[in-house]
Write a protein that holds these residues in place. Structure first.
Motif, PDB file in Angstrom:
ATOM      1  N   THR A  42       0.952  -1.166   0.135  1.00 28.70           N
ATOM      2  CA  THR A  42       0.141  -0.072  -0.134  1.00 28.70           C
ATOM      3  C   THR A  42       0.761   1.259  -0.013  1.00 28.70           C
ATOM      4  N   MET A  43       1.783   1.209   0.672  1.00 29.02           N
ATOM      5  CA  MET A  43       2.976   2.584   0.963  1.00 29.02           C
ATOM      6  C   MET A  43       3.561   2.795  -0.495  1.00 29.02           C
ATOM      7  N   ARG A  57       3.028   6.580  -1.515  1.00 27.05           N
ATOM      8  CA  ARG A  57       2.170   7.156  -0.744  1.00 27.05           C
ATOM      9  C   ARG A  57       3.083   8.235   0.386  1.00 27.05           C
ATOM     10  N   LYS A 347     -11.052  11.953   6.797  1.00 29.11           N
ATOM     11  CA  LYS A 347     -11.304  11.172   5.668  1.00 29.11           C
ATOM     12  C   LYS A 347     -13.056  10.408   6.040  1.00 29.11           C
ATOM     13  N   GLU A 378       2.231   1.547   7.301  1.00 34.24           N
ATOM     14  CA  GLU A 378       1.780   0.665   6.203  1.00 34.24           C
ATOM     15  C   GLU A 378       0.354   0.289   6.926  1.00 34.24           C
ATOM     16  N   LEU A 381      -2.361   3.018   6.515  1.00 35.11           N
ATOM     17  CA  LEU A 381      -2.808   3.115   5.084  1.00 35.11           C
ATOM     18  C   LEU A 381      -3.629   1.900   4.879  1.00 35.11           C
ATOM     19  N   ARG A 382      -3.428   0.825   5.347  1.00 34.35           N
ATOM     20  CA  ARG A 382      -4.330  -0.249   4.969  1.00 34.35           C
ATOM     21  C   ARG A 382      -5.594  -0.248   5.550  1.00 34.35           C
ATOM     22  N   CYS A 386      -5.524   7.037   6.691  1.00 33.75           N
ATOM     23  CA  CYS A 386      -4.976   8.297   5.948  1.00 33.75           C
ATOM     24  C   CYS A 386      -4.815   7.512   4.607  1.00 33.75           C
ATOM     25  N   ASP A 387      -4.517   8.448   3.547  1.00 34.19           N
ATOM     26  CA  ASP A 387      -4.350   8.032   2.113  1.00 34.19           C
ATOM     27  C   ASP A 387      -2.712   8.280   1.879  1.00 34.19           C
ATOM     28  N   MET A 388      -1.957   9.186   2.582  1.00 36.80           N
ATOM     29  CA  MET A 388      -0.723   9.276   2.450  1.00 36.80           C
ATOM     30  C   MET A 388       0.189   9.450   3.800  1.00 36.80           C
ATOM     31  N   VAL A 389       1.348   9.288   3.912  1.00 35.56           N
ATOM     32  CA  VAL A 389       2.176   9.235   5.316  1.00 35.56           C
ATOM     33  C   VAL A 389       3.392  10.296   5.202  1.00 35.56           C
TER      34      VAL A 389
END
Length: 757
Positions: A42-43, A57, A347, A378, A381-382, A386-389
């Motif tokens: 995901t990252m 991300r 979100k 990770e 995100l999973r 959040c959508d980005m880090v």
């Protein structure tokens, strides 16, 4: 109280949890450098921002470019190399640090002779080439770059403009200056607000022309954009911008007008200032009482919805402002992932209300706040938190964080220790952002990634396996020298061992584990050998035929040998940190010394061992020269935990069952728990400061145990002995045995010396 405080239950819950989160072993485990979720699919998946694709991300936070540009504001070789290194390390999106566009309006951002320590994009075409070079370098490694534009600092800007330029700082309303509350900040006119909006529109147009990939607005933390868009600071009664949402919305519309509907706009915002939740009844203090009416979560979400309508494509979101500075700049003592719940609120709000950007795509929410642990990032995100880090300090500590995580080399990531000695405190005190554990940070234009091989390899002995000794020994070995590292104890790390014991020091524990790995790899790859439990003497080292000798012997504890010392029930703080059994029978404890070690020890004993603790400090301030964020966290939660702090208090003698002290109770002695105003550097004169008189009285403080936290003094004896005995060799003294106190100075001295050996 004069006004009923508005509080958000969720914000209050988080503020309360930050006090003792480390007592939860599950939460503490989230701050480990583990790789259980590898591969991080995901990252390292792409994401759309407006119509632009970012390769992964990971976002580099706006980690300082202050004093890393020419005095004219043009990005120079240092600044370009600094950002290029992070692009090379694999991050998907880079955000620059602050770029003010209000010179001539915000008097606090321009120095004498019209110089600036900030980069500029508004001055003239002479600065443009630096931005084009920065963009080209980042693009060559596949990273996008957003320019972080700010309207200025306003009330959190340097008030010295009053004495150097005879001009007041500015703000949305008549607010107190943060550094010097005695200095008022003049309310901006609507005309100047419109000029700021025009300047930001021009900055966005220029950024687009310079091949920068988006514009990023600094709308949080109580800077000038937030001062104009938060009713805590914007208390205007007349004019268009009395509507606290109007300035931000007009700003976004102007950017869209000056660019197009495809150019990405990112907005940095705090969901709440969290001032009421931080201070409660103390909001009636003179420096705070005007700021009670801040945005609630519901108000901020409504504002964000309207910002998206105007054209914002992506947000990153946190809590806090300068008046509780540890929130927007979470120190090592804050929990891992401290603001993920905040990102999730946004979100969920966007999803429930079907809020899409003008490109018709979901609005990404960037998680911020101590996310430099790959598994935690990770998982966030999973799980859709959040959508980005966003990574700031972790990318200063190790620019290769993304590449190492992507390829499963998590154990090789150099972890941030959360000290903020170099990334923040260094530029506050007059330097530029650096890193305590990475001596190449902001020196990439000088020091190559792979050290230059030694022209004439030699045999080197390094004495002491603390941060300075390890850095020097391994770097010298990387250059081709044959290096023996001697440590008299049976473990490496020196004072890092005691420093890593409290729960709030989990980042230091991560760093200690990293150093162990560094040594293991060095022994396999280079002519390097660690000798534990080996006390190197000058005679033995001379007999072994070393060409060069480096002493990194550390510090010696300071003892308070005052009357009654011999019979006092006392121990050194470092001993208690490593062996709390020393105080197991004590209920009431006095800590002598209010530096960072003394305060962290007091907090450790109170929170993790249930002790009643009093800390005494002879100067007016606790933890002076410690980063404001790190200091603020401890003072806030020491106050909440009833840990008694006595400043301007001098130890006189040890007595049966306690100590005798001289305590100054003059009315101008500072509130020891004051965190909403910083300590000014000694070289900054505050002519309005109230003088502290002397109204000292002698008191006896009762205690079952006394803990010495007077710090350490450089232990130069071994170096001087080596210099005398090995008088035909090069002998050097580095780290705490030269100047005690900071990991930053230790690692830097070890690295720089090793490059010259």
């Amino acid at each position: 109280m004069s006004t009923t405080l508005k509080k958000d239950a969720k914000v209050q819950e988080l503020m309360n949890s930050y006090a003792d989160w480390f007592l939860d072993s599950k939460k503490l485990s989230e701050g480990k450098m583990t790789s259980e979720l590898f591969p991080y699919d995901t990252m390292f998946s792409p994401i759309k921002i407006n119509r632009m694709t970012v390769k992964n991300r990971l976002v580099m936070a706006p980690m300082g470019n202050i004093s890393m540009c020419d005095e004219t504001g043009r990005p120079n070789e240092k600044m370009i190399a600094y950002f290029t290194e992070r692009a090379k390390g694999g991050v998907g999106l880079i955000t620059t640090g602050l770029v003010p566009v209000t010179h001539g309006i915000d008097n606090s951002i321009t120095e004498l002779d019209k110089l600036t320590y900030f980069p500029r994009i508004d001055r003239s075409r002479t600065v443009f080439a630096g931005w084009r070079d920065l963009a080209a370098n980042a693009h060559s490694y596949g990273a996008k770059v957003f320019l972080q534009a700010t309207a200025g600092l306003g009330r959190v800007g340097n008030p010295q403009c009053l004495t150097t330029q005879f001009k007041l700082p500015v703000s949305a309303s008549w607010n107190k200056n943060w550094y010097m509350p005695e200095v008022p900040c003049m309310q901006l006119s609507d005309h100047k607000c419109k000029k700021i909006i025009a300047n930001i529109g021009q900055a966005a147009a220029d950024a687009k022309a310079m091949n920068l990939d988006g514009i990023y607005l600094h709308g949080h933390e109580g800077y000038l954009i937030e001062q104009l868009t938060n009713p805590a600071f914007n208390r205007r009664k007349m004019g268009k911008y009395a509507d606290w949402q109007a300035f931000g919305i007009d700003m976004i519309k102007k950017i869209r007008e000056r660019t197009d509907d495809r150019y990405p706009i990112m907005y940095r915002i705090d969901l709440s200032l969290a001032l009421n939740e931080t201070y409660g009844e103390r909001m009636d203090k003179p420096a705070l009482k005007k700021y009670k009416n801040g945005r609630t979560i519901a108000m901020t979400l409504d504002y964000m919805k309207n910002l998206v309508k105007a054209g914002v494509d992506i947000f990153d979101v946190d809590l806090g402002c300068y008046d509780n500075w540890w929130l927007p700049h979470p120190p090592g003592s804050m929990p891992p992932g401290c603001f993920l719940d905040i990102a999730k609120i946004v979100k969920d709000f966007f999803a429930e209300n079907n809020i899409l950007s003008n490109a018709g795509v979901p609005v990404p929410v960037v998680g911020v706040g101590k996310l430099g642990y790959p598994d935690l990032a990770e998982r966030a995100l999973r799980e859709g938190k959040c959508d980005m880090v966003m990574l700031g300090r972790p990318l200063l500590a190790d620019p290769e964080w993304p590449n190492k995580a992507r390829t499963g080399r998590v154990n090789e990531i150099r972890p941030c220790i959360g000290c903020q000695e170099a990334c923040l405190n260094e530029f506050v005190e007059g330097g530029h952002p650096q890193c305590a554990v990475n001596p190449r940070t902001a020196f990439e234009e000088i020091y190559p990634e792979i050290p230059t091989p030694a022209e004439k390899p030699c045999k080197i002995a390094v004495i002491g396996a603390g941060p300075a000794g390890i850095m020097c020994a391994v770097t010298a070995a990387r250059r081709g020298h044959e290096v023996d590292l001697y440590e008299k104890d049976n473990r490496i790390g020196g004072r890092l061992n005691s420093a890593s014991t409290p729960g709030i020091k989990f980042d230091v524990a991560n760093y200690l584990e990293y150093l162990k790995g560094v040594i293991e790899r060095a022994e396999k790859e280079y002519k390097f050998k660690l000798h534990l439990g080996s006390e190197a003497t000058p005679e033995a080292i001379k007999a072994a035929g070393y060409d060069k000798i480096v002493v990194a012997a550390g510090t010696k504890d300071i003892f308070f040998k005052l009357p009654g010392y011999e019979n006092a029930k006392a121990a050194q703080a470092v001993a208690v940190l490593e062996n709390p059994e020393l105080v197991k029978d004590a209920k009431d404890i006095i800590v002598i010394g209010g530096g960072v070690v003394g305060c962290e020890t007091a907090y450790f004993l109170n929170k993790e061992h249930g002790k009643n603790v009093t800390v005494i400090e002879m100067t007016p301030y606790f933890m002076n020269h410690t980063c404001t964020a790190n200091r603020g966290y401890l003072l806030k939660y020491m106050y909440d935990s009833n840990i008694k702090l006595l400043n301007c208090t001098k130890l006189l003698e040890f007595v049966d069952g306690g100590v005798k002290v001289s305590r100054n109770k003059h009315k101008n002695v500072p509130d020891p728990y004051l965190t909403w105003t910083p300590i000014l550097p000694e070289n900054v004169l505050n002519p309005l400061a109230k003088k502290i008189g002397d109204e000292s009285t002698v008191e006896t403080l009762k205690a079952d145990m006394i803990i010495m936290a007077g710090g350490g003094r450089p232990d130069e004896e071994l170096f001087l002995e080596f210099q005398k005995v090995c008088n035909d060799k090069e002998v050097y003294n580095i780290g705490d045995s030269f100047k005690g106190g900071k990991v930053f100075e230790a690692t830097k001295s070890g690295y720089m010396l090793a490059l010259s050996l």
